[in-house]
Write an enzyme that holds these catalytic residues in place. Structure first.
Site, PDB file in Angstrom:
ATOM      1  N   THR A  33      29.600 -59.440  -3.372  1.00 53.85           N
ATOM      2  CA  THR A  33      29.504 -59.829  -4.682  1.00 53.85           C
ATOM      3  C   THR A  33      28.336 -59.864  -5.149  1.00 53.85           C
ATOM      4  OG1 THR A  33      31.866 -60.943  -4.735  1.00 53.85           O
ATOM      5  CG2 THR A  33      30.256 -61.380  -6.266  1.00 53.85           C
ATOM      6  N   SER A  65      32.980 -56.645   1.393  1.00 56.81           N
ATOM      7  CA  SER A  65      33.046 -57.128   2.915  1.00 56.81           C
ATOM      8  C   SER A  65      34.734 -57.005   3.172  1.00 56.81           C
ATOM      9  CB  SER A  65      32.486 -58.636   3.134  1.00 56.81           C
ATOM     10  OG  SER A  65      33.249 -59.410   2.625  1.00 56.81           O
ATOM     11  N   THR A  91      31.331 -62.573   0.490  1.00 59.15           N
ATOM     12  CA  THR A  91      32.081 -64.040   0.963  1.00 59.15           C
ATOM     13  C   THR A  91      33.427 -63.690   1.812  1.00 59.15           C
ATOM     14  OG1 THR A  91      33.157 -64.511  -0.991  1.00 59.15           O
ATOM     15  CG2 THR A  91      30.888 -65.260  -0.580  1.00 59.15           C
ATOM     16  N   ASP A  92      34.291 -62.398   1.348  1.00 59.77           N
ATOM     17  CA  ASP A  92      35.404 -62.620   1.916  1.00 59.77           C
ATOM     18  C   ASP A  92      35.426 -62.479   3.362  1.00 59.77           C
ATOM     19  OD1 ASP A  92      36.539 -62.218  -0.555  1.00 59.77           O
ATOM     20  OD2 ASP A  92      36.950 -60.221  -0.827  1.00 59.77           O
ATOM     21  N   CYS A 121      47.157 -75.858  11.497  1.00 63.58           N
ATOM     22  CA  CYS A 121      46.546 -77.059  10.821  1.00 63.58           C
ATOM     23  C   CYS A 121      44.906 -76.532  10.699  1.00 63.58           C
ATOM     24  CB  CYS A 121      46.483 -78.417  11.603  1.00 63.58           C
ATOM     25  SG  CYS A 121      48.269 -78.742  11.728  1.00 63.58           S
TER      26      CYS A 121
HETATM   27  N1  ASP Z   1      35.058 -58.976  -2.147  1.00 69.84           N
HETATM   28  C1  ASP Z   1      33.616 -59.634  -2.011  1.00 69.84           C
HETATM   29  C2  ASP Z   1      33.111 -59.289  -0.958  1.00 69.84           C
HETATM   30  O1  ASP Z   1      33.475 -60.030   0.151  1.00 69.84           O
HETATM   31  C3  ASP Z   1      33.685 -60.980  -2.333  1.00 69.84           C
HETATM   32  C4  ASP Z   1      32.361 -61.639  -2.328  1.00 69.84           C
HETATM   33  O2  ASP Z   1      31.528 -61.289  -1.997  1.00 69.84           O
HETATM   34  O3  ASP Z   1      32.363 -62.735  -2.962  1.00 69.84           O
HETATM   35  O4  ASP Z   1      32.344 -58.275  -0.636  1.00 69.84           O
END
Ligand code: ASP
Length: 349
Positions: free
Chosen positions: A14, A63, A98-99, A288
């Site tokens: 992102t 990602s 982030t994914d 958990c």
């Molecule tokens: N879909 C994006 C990725 O992981 C999400 C992100 O980067 O926040 O590339």
């Protein structure tokens, strides 16, 4: 340019995305965009930033499409430059979606054991050019942490927090404070605009006689080499067998209940025992998010021990899975794989 700059590797995510008709897509020309954005910082903050070079992947990805082959490429790109006799990089910064950021950070930790400098991974919830974005702040903080000589491991920097990569999880779909480290304290934090490391929590004080990078060929693994199965009430031996006894499966992460419990079902235990008997590496962690498994505390879990399932202790799913991938990709005996799974390779236990 300093002769020990950082190396920033842009992989997509992102943070570098641009709008398209179908939604956000990975953008190119990231170095120019990043250097332009850094010029918007107050002059004193610009002046105190470390020098850096950028390696921009020509095929940046979302990602969510990452595979073990992507983890391998990144580790090899870092390892190649780490050992470059012409140029010493002071540290490395990986810009990532982030994914699956926590998966990549975990895998890098297993491939790049014994680092004597930082590999910091960051991303953002909003693109660099979006109003109110967290991208520039995360990159600025990550650049400052990546240059600290006391940071000698793979770490994730996000929303002002520095976390051990192999303990990190994405915890929120869109909040800026989107990552957590459920079973290990923060390695550091940004205090105003200064990166502060917490002494004694870092791997630098725990590893000696290193580095010892391990760069096995993940791309040679079948795409079903390691599977992840979260148990559910009513889980059947038949369905478990379909995955665990498949010939291509070499390892499996079982996400069991509480402190390490599964149904006391002889058929299920039989499938697990058959799989480990075939040399498959099976490990259990808890569903958990906090705390470790302690297999055998309850009768309902002791069958796991008898079936040869290893304890994943308090590892995150990301750490346990990437560790299984890392071990099955290597020409180790079954006993060596089992022994290495239960010892800490990169501060994951
Ligand atoms: N879909 C994006 C990725 O992981 C999400 C992100 O980067 O926040 O590339």
């Amino acid at each position: 340019m300093s002769n020990t700059p950082l190396l920033v590797i842009y992989t997509g995510g992102t943070l570098g995305m641009l709008p398209s008709d179908t939604g956000l897509v990975p953008g190119h020309d990231f170095e120019a965009r990043l250097r332009g954005a850094l010029k918007t910082l107050p002059p004193a903050r610009q002046a105190s930033l470390p020098e850096f070079e950028v390696l921009e992947y020509p095929d940046p990805i979302d990602s969510s499409a990452a595979t073990p082959a992507d983890w391998q490429r990144l580790a090899r790109d870092i390892a190649g430059r780490y050992a470059d006799p012409q140029k010493r990089y002071a540290g490395f910064l990986v810009l990532h979606g982030t994914d699956t950021l926590a998966w990549t950070a975990s895998s890098l930790a297993f491939q790049l054991q014994g680092l004597d400098r930082a590999v910091v991974v960051t991303g953002s919830q909003l693109p660099l050019e979006a109003g109110g974005s967290d991208a520039l702040g995360n990159i600025e903080a990550a650049l400052r942490f990546a240059t600290l000589p006391g940071l000698q491991e793979v770490a994730v920097c996000f929303a002002g927090k520095l976390m051990r990569g192999v303990h990190t999880r994405k915890w929120h779909t869109h909040a800026f404070d989107g990552f957590t480290s459920p079973n290990y304290p923060l390695l550091g934090e940004m205090v105003d605009t200064a990166p502060v490391l917490y002494p004694s929590r870092g791997l630098d004080s725990q590893q000696r006689g290193l580095p010892r990078f391990e760069l096995p060929d993940y791309s040679a693994l079948d795409d079903t080499a390691v599977v992840r199965i979260a148990l559910w009430p009513g889980v059947s031996a038949r369905l478990l067998a379909a995955w665990l006894l498949d010939d291509s499966v070499q390892g499996a992460l079982l996400e069991v209940w509480g402190s390490g419990n599964i149904p006391e079902d002889p058929e299920i235990l039989g499938v697990l025992a058959q799989a480990t008997g075939e040399g498959k590496l099976l490990a259990a962690i808890s569903q958990c998010p906090h705390g470790s498994v302690s297999i055998g505390t309850y009768a309902a879990g002791s069958g796991l021990l008898d079936a040869g399932v290893l304890s994943g202790d308090a590892m995150t799913p990301e750490a346990a899975m990437t560790k299984l991938v890392h071990l099955v990709a290597q020409p180790l005996s079954d006993a060596e794989k089992r022994q290495r799974f239960v010892v800490a390779l990169a501060g994951e236990l």
